[in-house]
Design a protein around this motif. Structure first.
Motif, short mmCIF file in Angstrom:
data_model
loop_
_atom_site.label_atom_id
_atom_site.label_comp_id
_atom_site.label_asym_id
_atom_site.label_seq_id
_atom_site.Cartn_x
_atom_site.Cartn_y
_atom_site.Cartn_z
N ALA A 404 0.84 -1.20 0.00
CA ALA A 404 0.00 0.00 0.00
C ALA A 404 0.88 1.26 0.00
O ALA A 404 0.59 2.23 -0.71
CB ALA A 404 -0.93 0.00 1.21
N GLN A 407 2.30 2.09 -3.34
CA GLN A 407 1.32 2.75 -4.19
C GLN A 407 0.94 4.14 -3.70
O GLN A 407 0.08 4.79 -4.27
CB GLN A 407 0.06 1.90 -4.29
CG GLN A 407 0.28 0.58 -5.03
CD GLN A 407 -1.00 -0.21 -5.11
OE1 GLN A 407 -1.61 -0.53 -4.09
NE2 GLN A 407 -1.42 -0.52 -6.32
N LYS A 409 -0.49 4.82 -0.80
CA LYS A 409 -1.78 4.76 -0.11
C LYS A 409 -1.65 4.65 1.41
O LYS A 409 -2.63 4.39 2.09
CB LYS A 409 -2.59 3.57 -0.64
CG LYS A 409 -2.94 3.68 -2.11
CD LYS A 409 -3.73 2.46 -2.57
CE LYS A 409 -4.10 2.57 -4.04
NZ LYS A 409 -4.86 1.38 -4.51
#
Length: 448
Positions: A404, A407, A409
């Motif tokens: 995550a 990315q 995020k």
């Protein structure tokens, strides 16, 4: 996928707060009797992965990663053909056609579409492999310990920050929803423990035979020497040898001593340890180690004891126990060993039960006699379950956190700089054992 993902350097407390917020969705459901870690979200773009090291830990990580959507395995690397064969076959069944390599430099020279590398090689290779991958432009998830030396660990942090790439270290408890719940809700919010008084932990293992190997897959002497091994026995049992690892205190203790620093919110000021080769006469590292740390907290010194022993006859399994003047919390990756206990002098915990932070267990049966065994005996503590369940492999949340963050995020729960800070006291345990003296830490010791 963004490649500009420098992790800011926070203070320990600010970092932990940010990490906790980033992973709060994993922690607690107030409506369900048990909180379940939520499954990972499908990424918007594919992440190309190389797995370096297919020993027991590499296989465990692979099993977890196959549960995470959006990953495409491109390459596996290991000097042992037996391990490569396993990795290639496992990934082929899962729909990944991978290239296999015995040398990481060869892999990095030929694989131009990689995004991340998962490093699960022996400890003494962690730093060279991580640095090489960062220089090749990859984000890295590296198993703990960061290295077999402090300087090796420091080189990993510098390489990560120079390349502007993420470095997650495999202290997977940092992403475990049960641990996050205890830290965020029980310790920081409810302060169930009151003032910390002490902590202890252990990971004892029964006597086991050294690892063997299929004779048909013996690695030739020249290859073993090239990669730092004397023979196949050392290759298979590298955790017991001084030039290759830090022994059981690194293999096992690193997971739990890391939690001491996290939950107490401080680095130790001293360490004193005793250990020895008491059982395995063909090993180089101590098989029994006992450690005492001193942590300077605002209200006074908190001492933490840790042991790793070649025996399980005492029972108790593996856990970390944090004791305060109003309560104690015992936590483990084994949910059966996780519980909280309220001291009789503490306020009632009913409000925390209503918030589903805890669940009260049945009171113990009344003794057959009312006589007091010893007037100094503490009154029986009220016991509470910690209602958080992880419904996936224990390494999966930490890997999900890493992907995550790749990315953009979320934030890493255990980036290289903070892992370095946490691991410094672990490296010095063996020094204390050898010198038979207390070792003092200086603030600059914790700077990567």
């Amino acid at each position: 996928m963004s490649n500009t993902s420098n992790t800011p350097i926070f203070t320990r407390r600010k970092f932990l707060a940010a990490s906790s917020l980033a992973t709060a969705g994993l922690v607690l459901s107030r409506t369900a009797p048990f909180a379940i870690a939520q499954p990972g979200q499908s990424p918007n773009s594919q992440i190309n992965v190389a797995l370096v090291g297919l020993g027991s830990q590499g296989r465990i990580l692979l099993e977890s990663m196959l549960n995470i959507p959006g990953l495409k395995f491109r390459a596996v690397c290991d000097i042992w053909k037996y391990a490569l064969q396993y990795g290639r076959n496992k990934l082929k069944k899962a729909g990944h056609d991978v290239n296999v390599y015995t040398d990481i430099e060869d892999m990095l020279a030929k694989e131009k579409d990689l995004d991340v590398a998962i490093i699960a090689t022996p400890d003494f290779w962690h730093a060279p492999h991580t640095v090489a991958c960062h220089k090749a432009g990859l984000h890295v998830y590296c198993e703990k310990m960061m290295s077999n030396t402090i300087e090796g660990a420091r080189s990993m942090v510098k390489a990560s920050e120079a390349a502007g790439k993420l470095l997650q270290i495999g202290h997977q408890r940092r992403s475990n929803p049960r641990y996050l719940h205890v830290y965020n809700n029980l310790i920081k919010s409810a302060k169930l423990q009151g003032k910390f008084v002490a902590a202890n932990g252990q990971w004892n293992r029964a006597v086991t035979d050294d690892l063997g190997f299929p004779k048909a897959y013996t690695i030739d002497a020249a290859t073993l020497k090239k990669y730092g091994y004397r023979d196949m026995h050392q290759f298979r049992n590298w955790r017991w040898f001084r030039d290759l690892s830090g022994g059981p205190i690194s293999d096992l203790g690193s997971h739990q001593i890391d939690i001491f620093a996290w939950f107490l919110g401080a680095n130790p000021s001293t360490v004193f340890a005793s250990g020895g080769i008491d059982y395995y006469k063909n090993h180089e590292w101590s098989d029994n180690v006992m450690v005492v740390y001193e942590y300077p907290l605002a209200h006074g010194t908190v001492r933490a004891f840790y042991q790793v022993q070649t025996a399980t006859s005492s029972g108790g399994g593996y856990f970390e126990n944090f004791m305060g003047d109003e309560g104690s919390i015992c936590i483990s990756e084994n949910p059966k060993l996780t519980a909280a206990y309220r001291e009789d002098r503490a306020p009632e915990w009913d409000q925390w039960v209503k918030k589903n932070y805890l669940r009260k267990t049945a009171a113990p049966p009344e003794p057959e006699t009312k006589s007091v065994i010893d007037v100094r005996e503490t009154k029986a503590l009220a016991a509470y379950e910690i209602p958080v369940v992880l419904n996936k492999p224990i390494h999966q949340p930490h890997l999900e956190n890493f992907f995550a963050a790749v990315q953009g995020k979320g934030k890493l729960t255990c980036d290289g700089r903070h892992a370095f800070e946490s691991e410094v006291p672990i490296y010095r345990v063996n020094d204390s054992v050898a010198a038979k003296k207390v070792i003092q830490f200086k603030p600059e010791d914790y700077i990567a």
